[in-house]
Design a protein around this motif. Structure first.
Motif, PDB file in Angstrom:
ATOM      1  N   GLU A  17      42.253  39.635  38.109  1.00 24.68           N
ATOM      2  CA  GLU A  17      41.004  39.832  37.886  1.00 24.68           C
ATOM      3  C   GLU A  17      40.372  38.956  37.034  1.00 24.68           C
ATOM      4  OE1 GLU A  17      39.309  43.854  38.215  1.00 24.68           O
ATOM      5  OE2 GLU A  17      41.269  44.633  37.053  1.00 24.68           O
ATOM      6  N   ASP A  18      39.020  38.443  37.398  1.00 28.18           N
ATOM      7  CA  ASP A  18      38.308  37.635  36.549  1.00 28.18           C
ATOM      8  C   ASP A  18      39.186  36.059  36.329  1.00 28.18           C
ATOM      9  OD1 ASP A  18      36.169  39.199  36.066  1.00 28.18           O
ATOM     10  OD2 ASP A  18      37.398  40.234  34.433  1.00 28.18           O
ATOM     11  N   THR A  68      39.616  38.207  41.805  1.00 31.46           N
ATOM     12  CA  THR A  68      38.192  38.622  41.529  1.00 31.46           C
ATOM     13  C   THR A  68      37.532  37.623  40.482  1.00 31.46           C
ATOM     14  OG1 THR A  68      38.517  40.187  39.548  1.00 31.46           O
ATOM     15  CG2 THR A  68      39.234  41.001  41.818  1.00 31.46           C
ATOM     16  N   THR A  69      36.285  37.161  40.792  1.00 32.22           N
ATOM     17  CA  THR A  69      35.809  36.682  40.113  1.00 32.22           C
ATOM     18  C   THR A  69      34.058  36.916  39.891  1.00 32.22           C
ATOM     19  OG1 THR A  69      35.097  34.271  39.564  1.00 32.22           O
ATOM     20  CG2 THR A  69      35.230  35.092  41.899  1.00 32.22           C
ATOM     21  N   ASP A  99      49.013  44.068  38.274  1.00 30.55           N
ATOM     22  CA  ASP A  99      47.739  43.590  37.682  1.00 30.55           C
ATOM     23  C   ASP A  99      48.565  42.397  36.749  1.00 30.55           C
ATOM     24  OD1 ASP A  99      45.429  42.907  36.542  1.00 30.55           O
ATOM     25  OD2 ASP A  99      45.196  44.617  35.306  1.00 30.55           O
ATOM     26  N   VAL A 112      47.141  41.447  41.604  1.00 32.19           N
ATOM     27  CA  VAL A 112      45.646  41.443  41.591  1.00 32.19           C
ATOM     28  C   VAL A 112      45.702  40.307  40.099  1.00 32.19           C
ATOM     29  CG1 VAL A 112      43.513  42.637  40.628  1.00 32.19           C
ATOM     30  CG2 VAL A 112      45.287  43.707  42.363  1.00 32.19           C
ATOM     31  N   SER A 116      39.854  34.068  32.993  1.00 28.73           N
ATOM     32  CA  SER A 116      41.014  34.869  32.290  1.00 28.73           C
ATOM     33  C   SER A 116      41.963  33.813  31.718  1.00 28.73           C
ATOM     34  CB  SER A 116      41.738  35.851  33.463  1.00 28.73           C
ATOM     35  OG  SER A 116      42.370  34.838  34.170  1.00 28.73           O
ATOM     36  N   LYS A 118      34.297  45.625  42.427  1.00 28.55           N
ATOM     37  CA  LYS A 118      35.391  45.032  42.747  1.00 28.55           C
ATOM     38  C   LYS A 118      36.866  45.584  42.367  1.00 28.55           C
ATOM     39  CE  LYS A 118      33.950  41.267  40.357  1.00 28.55           C
ATOM     40  NZ  LYS A 118      32.492  41.588  40.046  1.00 28.55           N
ATOM     41  N   SER A 119      36.877  46.237  41.216  1.00 29.28           N
ATOM     42  CA  SER A 119      38.216  47.037  40.779  1.00 29.28           C
ATOM     43  C   SER A 119      38.224  48.183  41.521  1.00 29.28           C
ATOM     44  CB  SER A 119      38.127  47.246  39.276  1.00 29.28           C
ATOM     45  OG  SER A 119      38.204  46.076  38.620  1.00 29.28           O
TER      46      SER A 119
END
Length: 279
Positions: free
Chosen positions: A89-90, A151-152, A61, A87, A94, A44-45
């Protein structure tokens, strides 16, 4: 990634760049949302980095766990530039995004506690509504050519409001390594397109779930294709044994739990019979 998915992403990005006038004509902000979901280690990254390189966009980010207030989030989003990728992420783990009604209810409880001498402090929070409003409104209207990517690891844990069309327009499943994905990795890391071990490895890929990151790590260990591929086969065998061992432990745990339950039921029945006899 699989060639078909990669081509789809590239075509979508190119179409996005070419549609300035289209977005203006229909009255929509010139932005595009992507949701990348799948297990850890599936790229993903890496895909985000590839998208940024392909478009020559800056990347921001956003670490939501470091943001305590909606006003702070607003300042961060305003500071992002045009031709950029934001972005998160998670996003499922998070930060906990709270609904506005929940936050207002907790504020009321805090005020009541304060009146009664309680010293509990109000915890600052980012509300789900605040986050979505800034994403949809302020961030979208203060610039052009913006992409936002969530993203997850667990798509099913996300609030539907976060991932509906118009926010996350494209959902991309980053899966475990496939035969075509393996061939791309073998070409990149070992500079080969065919080998006698390919068929065996592709069969193993259908039996054992491994991520592209795990495959790449094994291919990095040796420059010799024969040695690298044999090492990858050994890795598959070890992974399969590990999975089988975990499955046995799970079965044994379930059996012990069932045994304890049955024993408890028997004890309860004996106790009940004794009590009935006493009465």
């Amino acid at each position: 990634m699989d060639t078909g998915v990669k081509e789809m992403v590239m075509e979508d990005l190119e179409r996005f760049l070419e549609r300035r006038e289209y977005y203006r004509r229909v009255g929509k902000a010139w932005k595009r949302g992507y949701l990348l979901y799948g297990p850890p280690g599936t790229g993903k990254s890496s895909l985000i980095a590839a998208m940024a390189n392909y478009l020559n966009f800056d990347v921001y980010d956003l670490e939501l766990s470091d943001v305590k207030l909606n006003s702070e989030l607003r300042r961060l989003l305003v500071a992002t530039a045009n031709r950029s990728i934001l972005v998160v992420e998670d996003i499922d783990c998070s930060v906990e995004l709270h609904d506005r009604e929940e936050v207002e209810a907790e504020k009321a409880v805090t005020r009541r506690n304060s009146k009664h001498g309680s010293k509990d402090e109000e915890r600052p929070k980012i509300t789900l509504s605040g986050f979505l409003n800034y994403i949809d409104g302020l961030w979208s209207s203060c610039g052009d050519e913006r992409i936002i990517i969530f993203t997850t690891n667990r798509k099913d844990k996300l609030d539907p409001a976060l991932i509906r069309p118009g926010r996350m327009d494209v959902h991309i499943h980053m899966s475990y390594c496939t035969p075509s994905g393996f061939r791309v990795l073998a070409s990149n890391y070992l500079n080969i397109t065919e080998h006698e071990h390919f068929e065996e490895i592709e069969n193993l890929l259908s039996e054992v779930d491994v991520t592209p990151a795990e495959v790449a790590e094994q291919l990095l260990k040796n420059n010799d294709p024969d040695a690298a591929l044999c090492g990858l086969i050994e890795f598959f065998d070890a992974k399969r044994k590990e999975i089988e061992a975990l499955a046995r432990l799970k079965e044994e745990k379930a059996a012990r739990k069932k045994e304890r339950k049955e024993k408890k039921q028997q004890e309860d029945e004996v106790k009940k019979q004794q009590e009935d006899g006493t009465n």
